[in-house]
Design an enzyme around this catalytic site. Structure first.
Site, mmCIF file in Angstrom:
data_model
loop_
_atom_site.group_PDB
_atom_site.id
_atom_site.type_symbol
_atom_site.label_atom_id
_atom_site.label_comp_id
_atom_site.label_asym_id
_atom_site.label_seq_id
_atom_site.Cartn_x
_atom_site.Cartn_y
_atom_site.Cartn_z
ATOM 1 N N ASP A 46 0.778 -1.099 0.071
ATOM 2 C CA ASP A 46 0.096 0.014 -0.185
ATOM 3 C C ASP A 46 0.774 1.393 -0.044
ATOM 4 O OD1 ASP A 46 -2.899 1.020 0.879
ATOM 5 O OD2 ASP A 46 -1.332 2.076 1.614
ATOM 6 N N TYR A 51 3.036 10.093 -0.501
ATOM 7 C CA TYR A 51 4.131 9.246 0.127
ATOM 8 C C TYR A 51 5.645 9.663 -0.387
ATOM 9 C CZ TYR A 51 0.516 6.409 2.299
ATOM 10 O OH TYR A 51 -0.701 5.845 3.131
ATOM 11 N N LYS A 76 -2.601 6.128 -4.222
ATOM 12 C CA LYS A 76 -3.695 6.916 -3.846
ATOM 13 C C LYS A 76 -3.280 8.020 -4.529
ATOM 14 C CE LYS A 76 -3.686 4.858 0.372
ATOM 15 N NZ LYS A 76 -2.250 4.558 0.836
ATOM 16 N N HIS A 109 -7.418 9.944 -1.807
ATOM 17 C CA HIS A 109 -6.562 10.093 -0.407
ATOM 18 C C HIS A 109 -7.311 10.790 0.731
ATOM 19 C CE1 HIS A 109 -2.166 9.582 1.094
ATOM 20 N NE2 HIS A 109 -3.095 9.418 2.075
ATOM 21 N N LEU A 191 -1.320 0.182 14.034
ATOM 22 C CA LEU A 191 -0.371 -0.242 15.319
ATOM 23 C C LEU A 191 -0.681 1.065 16.199
ATOM 24 C CD1 LEU A 191 2.556 -1.985 13.840
ATOM 25 C CD2 LEU A 191 0.462 -2.947 14.368
ATOM 26 N N ILE A 241 -2.681 -2.774 7.070
ATOM 27 C CA ILE A 241 -1.363 -2.641 6.188
ATOM 28 C C ILE A 241 -0.385 -1.997 7.475
ATOM 29 C CG2 ILE A 241 -2.181 -2.520 3.729
ATOM 30 C CD1 ILE A 241 -2.678 0.627 4.638
ATOM 31 N N LYS A 243 3.136 -0.926 8.836
ATOM 32 C CA LYS A 243 4.271 -0.178 7.987
ATOM 33 C C LYS A 243 5.529 -0.637 9.139
ATOM 34 C CE LYS A 243 7.706 3.284 7.806
ATOM 35 N NZ LYS A 243 8.460 3.731 9.111
ATOM 36 N N SER A 244 6.210 -1.028 8.291
ATOM 37 C CA SER A 244 7.807 -1.020 8.857
ATOM 38 C C SER A 244 8.718 -1.379 7.867
ATOM 39 C CB SER A 244 7.941 -2.292 9.798
ATOM 40 O OG SER A 244 9.337 -2.384 10.430
HETATM 41 P P1 A2P Z 1 9.563 1.117 11.747
HETATM 42 O O1 A2P Z 1 9.114 1.365 10.429
HETATM 43 O O2 A2P Z 1 10.833 1.762 12.176
HETATM 44 O O3 A2P Z 1 9.530 -0.487 12.156
HETATM 45 P P2 A2P Z 1 1.368 1.972 12.001
HETATM 46 O O4 A2P Z 1 1.383 1.022 10.846
HETATM 47 O O5 A2P Z 1 0.361 2.089 12.674
HETATM 48 O O6 A2P Z 1 1.498 3.353 11.160
HETATM 49 O O7 A2P Z 1 2.705 2.066 12.741
HETATM 50 C C1 A2P Z 1 3.743 1.895 12.315
HETATM 51 C C2 A2P Z 1 5.043 2.245 13.263
HETATM 52 O O8 A2P Z 1 5.058 1.099 14.162
HETATM 53 C C3 A2P Z 1 6.302 2.504 12.462
HETATM 54 O O9 A2P Z 1 6.780 3.587 13.403
HETATM 55 C C4 A2P Z 1 7.096 1.222 12.695
HETATM 56 O O10 A2P Z 1 8.407 1.599 12.618
HETATM 57 C C5 A2P Z 1 6.539 0.705 13.678
HETATM 58 N N1 A2P Z 1 6.500 -0.797 13.988
HETATM 59 C C6 A2P Z 1 6.082 -1.414 13.026
HETATM 60 N N2 A2P Z 1 6.165 -3.034 13.374
HETATM 61 C C7 A2P Z 1 6.445 -2.888 14.430
HETATM 62 C C8 A2P Z 1 6.525 -4.103 15.391
HETATM 63 N N3 A2P Z 1 6.428 -5.367 15.075
HETATM 64 N N4 A2P Z 1 7.066 -3.707 16.798
HETATM 65 C C9 A2P Z 1 7.215 -2.523 16.902
HETATM 66 N N5 A2P Z 1 6.997 -1.373 16.342
HETATM 67 C C10 A2P Z 1 6.706 -1.464 14.937
#
Ligand code: A2P
Length: 292
Positions: A46, A51, A76, A109, A191, A241, A243-244
């Site tokens: 996504d 972005y 988007k 968006h 998250l 979705i 994000k990491s």
């Molecule tokens: P990073 O990209 O440094 O891993 P959301 O999806 O709610 O927007 O949240 C994403 C945020 O949570 C990002 O800052 C991401 O950072 C962090 N994040 C993603 N997966 C995890 C995980 N399994 N544990 C802790 N933090 C995570």
């Protein structure tokens, strides 16, 4: 491991769990997408024009060993490109940056505070859907009153409404409206958002990943807070979705198919609903809107 799938009102099938890439650079995105596809098992990415990393998504897909037709790609349309012809042109530009000849889902968006322009933009998305270059079209951050405009109009309905959604903001009104009209709901900031951002809300801390209720549930299942939260979305029938940009977290966030939250877990998580957002309310944001 394959993800559960949801059939959208367009007939398109979307994997319920995907990789988000907001706030990732092009290089981070390229790496994350390739790792997610080749090593972690994701089949859904996504992104968004806003972005600034559609090129990174395209490069990640091109360098992975997964065939294009097995990957669900969403992008988007940004606010500055709303309106009929601007939307058509922006879609072409997104495809060029992605290096793709179609996307699986194209989303508006944000609902601009301009009903006429909102509808003209939607007409452009209908044309794009008719051309087959977007397999499905939808919206983001539409409240029930925005969706009602499209229902009243009588044309195509959005396949998806992607909204801020997590246990602090479970969005029951939008989910109820969407269910009534066959619109799937997708969760952004699933998250709880990033620790140092959120549109218009500087330095909003992420309280969900450190929440004691979530942590206790995770301990019982031998899972992390992020995994508990992702299960919560999946078990609520939402598309999610997370994000990491870190390999270990990308893999961890996909390792959620070997446990289930109990009814008691879901009841405990329901107590976290306090309505607190990390982003703007959709009716209070017009960022980048065309002025002409
Ligand atoms: P990073 O990209 O440094 O891993 P959301 O999806 O709610 O927007 O949240 C994403 C945020 O949570 C990002 O800052 C991401 O950072 C962090 N994040 C993603 N997966 C995890 C995980 N399994 N544990 C802790 N933090 C995570």
């Amino acid at each position: 491991m394959t993800t559960p799938e949801i059939t959208l009102n367009s007939g398109t099938v979307i994997p319920q769990l995907g990789l988000g890439v907001w706030q990732a650079t092009n290089d981070e995105t390229e790496h994350a997408v390739r790792f997610a596809l080749d090593d972690a098992g994701y089949r859904h990415i996504d992104t968004a024009a806003a972005y600034g990393n559609e090129e990174g998504v395209g490069r990640g897909i091109a360098s992975s060993s997964v065939p294009r037709e097995d990957i669900f790609v969403t992008t988007k349309l940004w606010n500055s490109d709303q309106g009929y012809q601007p939307a058509l042109d922006a879609f072409d530009a997104s495809l060029t940056r992605l290096g793709l000849d179609y996307v699986d889902l194209y989303l508006i968006h944000w609902p601009l505070q301009d009903p006429a322009r909102r509808l003209h933009t939607w007409e452009a998305l209908e044309k794009i859907a008719d051309s087959g270059r977007a397999k499905a079209i939808g919206v983001c951050n539409f409240e029930p009153h925005h969706l009602q405009e499209l229902v009243d109009r009588g044309g195509m309905l959005p396949a998806v409404d992607q909204v801020e959604l997590h246990p602090h903001l479970p969005q029951h009104a939008i989910r109820d409206f969407a269910a009534l009209h066959g619109i799937a709901v997708e969760s952004w900031s699933p998250l709880g958002g990033t620790s140092n951002s959120g549109w218009g809300k500087a330095s909003k801390p992420n309280t969900l990943l450190d929440d004691p209720v979530i942590a206790r549930i995770g301990e019982r299942h031998g899972k992390s807070a992020a995994q508990v939260l992702i299960r919560w979305h999946l078990q609520n029938g939402l598309i999610v979705i997370p994000k990491s940009v870190h390999d270990s977290r990308i893999a961890q966030n996909f390792d959620v198919f070997d446990f289930s939250l109990t009814e008691q877990d879901l009841d405990d998580i329901a107590t976290l609903d306090d309505g607190v957002r990390v982003g703007f309310h959709p009716d209070q944001m017009n960022l980048g809107a065309p002025t002409g």
